[in-house]
Design a protein around this motif. Structure first.
Motif, mmCIF file in Angstrom:
data_model
loop_
_atom_site.group_PDB
_atom_site.id
_atom_site.type_symbol
_atom_site.label_atom_id
_atom_site.label_comp_id
_atom_site.label_asym_id
_atom_site.label_seq_id
_atom_site.Cartn_x
_atom_site.Cartn_y
_atom_site.Cartn_z
ATOM 1 N N MET A 8 0.939 -1.165 0.229
ATOM 2 C CA MET A 8 0.163 -0.062 -0.237
ATOM 3 C C MET A 8 0.743 1.067 -0.223
ATOM 4 O O MET A 8 2.051 0.792 0.473
ATOM 5 N N ASN A 9 -0.075 2.385 -0.554
ATOM 6 C CA ASN A 9 1.044 3.391 -0.248
ATOM 7 C C ASN A 9 0.637 4.527 0.855
ATOM 8 O O ASN A 9 -0.736 4.336 0.869
ATOM 9 N N VAL A 10 1.777 5.308 1.426
ATOM 10 C CA VAL A 10 1.204 5.792 2.387
ATOM 11 C C VAL A 10 1.906 7.213 2.457
ATOM 12 O O VAL A 10 2.455 7.275 1.793
ATOM 13 N N PRO A 11 1.012 7.779 3.114
ATOM 14 C CA PRO A 11 1.887 9.685 2.505
ATOM 15 C C PRO A 11 2.644 10.160 3.594
ATOM 16 O O PRO A 11 3.226 11.136 3.106
ATOM 17 N N LYS A 59 7.147 10.506 -4.252
ATOM 18 C CA LYS A 59 7.133 12.013 -4.367
ATOM 19 C C LYS A 59 6.668 11.458 -5.292
ATOM 20 O O LYS A 59 6.612 11.959 -6.541
ATOM 21 N N SER A 60 5.367 12.450 -5.551
ATOM 22 C CA SER A 60 4.720 12.788 -7.378
ATOM 23 C C SER A 60 3.328 14.259 -6.368
ATOM 24 O O SER A 60 2.519 13.745 -6.147
ATOM 25 N N PRO A 61 3.760 15.678 -7.054
ATOM 26 C CA PRO A 61 3.177 16.064 -6.952
ATOM 27 C C PRO A 61 1.740 16.388 -7.369
ATOM 28 O O PRO A 61 0.538 17.185 -7.266
ATOM 29 N N GLU A 62 1.381 15.443 -8.638
ATOM 30 C CA GLU A 62 -0.039 15.391 -8.912
ATOM 31 C C GLU A 62 -0.559 14.229 -8.263
ATOM 32 O O GLU A 62 -1.774 13.762 -8.576
ATOM 33 N N ARG A 63 -0.072 13.221 -6.847
ATOM 34 C CA ARG A 63 -1.181 11.894 -6.537
ATOM 35 C C ARG A 63 -2.172 12.652 -5.703
ATOM 36 O O ARG A 63 -2.040 14.040 -5.448
ATOM 37 N N ASN A 64 -3.337 11.857 -5.627
ATOM 38 C CA ASN A 64 -4.488 11.982 -5.023
ATOM 39 C C ASN A 64 -4.291 11.604 -3.372
ATOM 40 O O ASN A 64 -4.126 10.946 -3.074
ATOM 41 N N MET A 65 -4.562 12.714 -2.456
ATOM 42 C CA MET A 65 -4.454 12.603 -1.367
ATOM 43 C C MET A 65 -5.098 12.447 -0.383
ATOM 44 O O MET A 65 -5.401 11.602 0.824
ATOM 45 N N GLU A 66 -6.689 12.145 -1.472
ATOM 46 C CA GLU A 66 -7.815 11.763 -0.696
ATOM 47 C C GLU A 66 -7.412 10.816 -0.879
ATOM 48 O O GLU A 66 -7.817 9.902 -1.245
ATOM 49 N N ARG A 67 -8.017 9.796 0.957
ATOM 50 C CA ARG A 67 -8.749 8.394 0.752
ATOM 51 C C ARG A 67 -10.074 8.034 0.061
ATOM 52 O O ARG A 67 -10.520 8.736 -0.245
ATOM 53 N N PRO A 68 -9.963 7.346 -0.627
ATOM 54 C CA PRO A 68 -11.124 7.298 -1.911
ATOM 55 C C PRO A 68 -12.374 7.033 -0.686
ATOM 56 O O PRO A 68 -12.080 5.830 0.583
ATOM 57 N N LEU A 69 -14.022 6.770 -1.100
ATOM 58 C CA LEU A 69 -14.836 6.604 0.037
ATOM 59 C C LEU A 69 -15.496 4.872 0.161
ATOM 60 O O LEU A 69 -14.783 4.148 -0.960
ATOM 61 N N GLY A 70 -15.745 4.715 1.098
ATOM 62 C CA GLY A 70 -16.018 3.154 1.554
ATOM 63 C C GLY A 70 -16.945 2.781 0.289
ATOM 64 O O GLY A 70 -16.494 0.874 0.211
ATOM 65 N N ASP A 71 -17.365 3.203 -0.794
ATOM 66 C CA ASP A 71 -17.800 2.297 -1.470
ATOM 67 C C ASP A 71 -17.865 2.423 -3.001
ATOM 68 O O ASP A 71 -17.608 2.352 -4.378
#
Length: 308
Positions: free
Chosen positions: A19-22, A84-96
């Motif tokens: 898994m990726n971690v921030p 290290k990724s300036p454009e990566r999505n830092m929001e966790r997905p919702l449960g669905d």
């Protein structure tokens, strides 16, 4: 295409989850200090070329900064990535969402674990919930909590097994509950092992069904598995019923020791004979035991002169 070709064993078992971690330091601190996992290996920056990134669906301006492997208790290992990724999505997905996932770990005492997590300031999403009667997971208790970066983790306990297991299915789900070998764990003391094996011998000589099953509950794990040249037995009730039938078919026969029980670590060997007092060695063989949590969890039976 050769349709008769033997199907290979693609997956022997779960090796690890990645898994990726921030924030690697935050994640490492949580998994080692709160969860008690072991930090085993670490890699620094990995050079990934453009072709690699396209093949593995990684943004072209992303770089792997660190990769750490953790021994996660008594099961699959855990691999952590920090990019290290300036454009990566830092929001966790919702449960669905399709990308949502959670980790599940077995715990021996779910209430004590919840209390411990709360004492560490960890957000617990619910109080422990025990699955109601009527489904395959009856007997399981579960609870969810959240890591500091938002990953949901589940703790489960099913000390006496789940309902579906008691129906003796051909395949059961793997569980760390039944696979207790851990780094630094002491082997079962020899005296305790010998005590269990002697009680096992009593079970196989007890003609009273009620007494035999009561003793089996003290000696065997609930999902005890016995592999004999002629039969495979799963669970205490199935084992007890088989013994009852065996003794009924052979009145006057009893199991006795041929030589002292041999033990090391969590294993034992019993050399036995089965027969009447006039000929106690009518049938001879050996039993090989695996023991965990002071219970016999598996037994491999060899009968002299019988092969399968």
């Amino acid at each position: 295409m050769n349709t008769n070709q033997a199907k290979p064993t693609i997956a022997v078992g779960m090796d690890h989850v990645g898994m990726n971690v921030p924030d690697m330091e935050q994640a490492l601190q949580f998994f080692t200090e709160v969860m008690g996992f072991h930090h085993v290996t670490e890699l620094g920056k990995l050079p990934l070329d453009e072709a690699w990134k396209k093949r593995y669906h990684i943004r072209l301006n992303a770089e792997v900064e660190k990769v750490i492997m953790l021994r996660a208790g008594n099961g699959s290992s855990l691999e952590l990535f920090q990019y290290k990724s300036p454009e990566r999505n830092m929001e966790r997905p919702l449960g669905d969402d399709v990308g949502w996932y959670h980790l599940g770990f077995y715990t021996d005492d779910i209430n004590a674990s919840v209390a411990y997590l709360k004492s560490k300031g960890i957000t617990v999403l619910n109080e422990p919930i025990t699955v109601a009667e009527g489904g395959p997971n009856t007997g399981e208790t579960w609870v969810y909590f959240v890591t500091p970066w938002g990953l949901q983790i589940e703790l489960v306990n099913y000390r006496d097994g789940k309902a579906y297991e008691k129906e003796n299915p051909p395949v059961v789900l793997w569980s760390p509950k039944d696979n207790r070998e851990k780094p630094g764990v002491d082997p079962v003391p020899s005296a305790k092992t010998i005590e269990l094996v002697n009680k096992h011998l009593q079970i196989w000589t007890e003609t009273d069904n009620t007494k035999r099953l009561a003793l089996a509950e003290k000696v065997y794990a609930y999902n005890i598995r016995i592999i004999d040249p002629g039969v495979i037995l799963n669970g205490r009730a199935e084992v007890s019923n088989f013994i009852g039938g065996l003794l009924k078919q052979n009145p006057g026969f009893e199991f006795t020791l041929v030589k002292p029980i041999e033990t090391h670590h969590n294993a034992a060997i019993l050399s036995w004979q089965f027969g009447p007092k006039s000929k106690p060695d009518t049938i001879t063989g050996q039993d090989i035991f695996t023991i965990a949590e002071d219970k016999i969890v598996s037994l491999l039976v060899f009968v002299d002169g019988v092969t399968k």
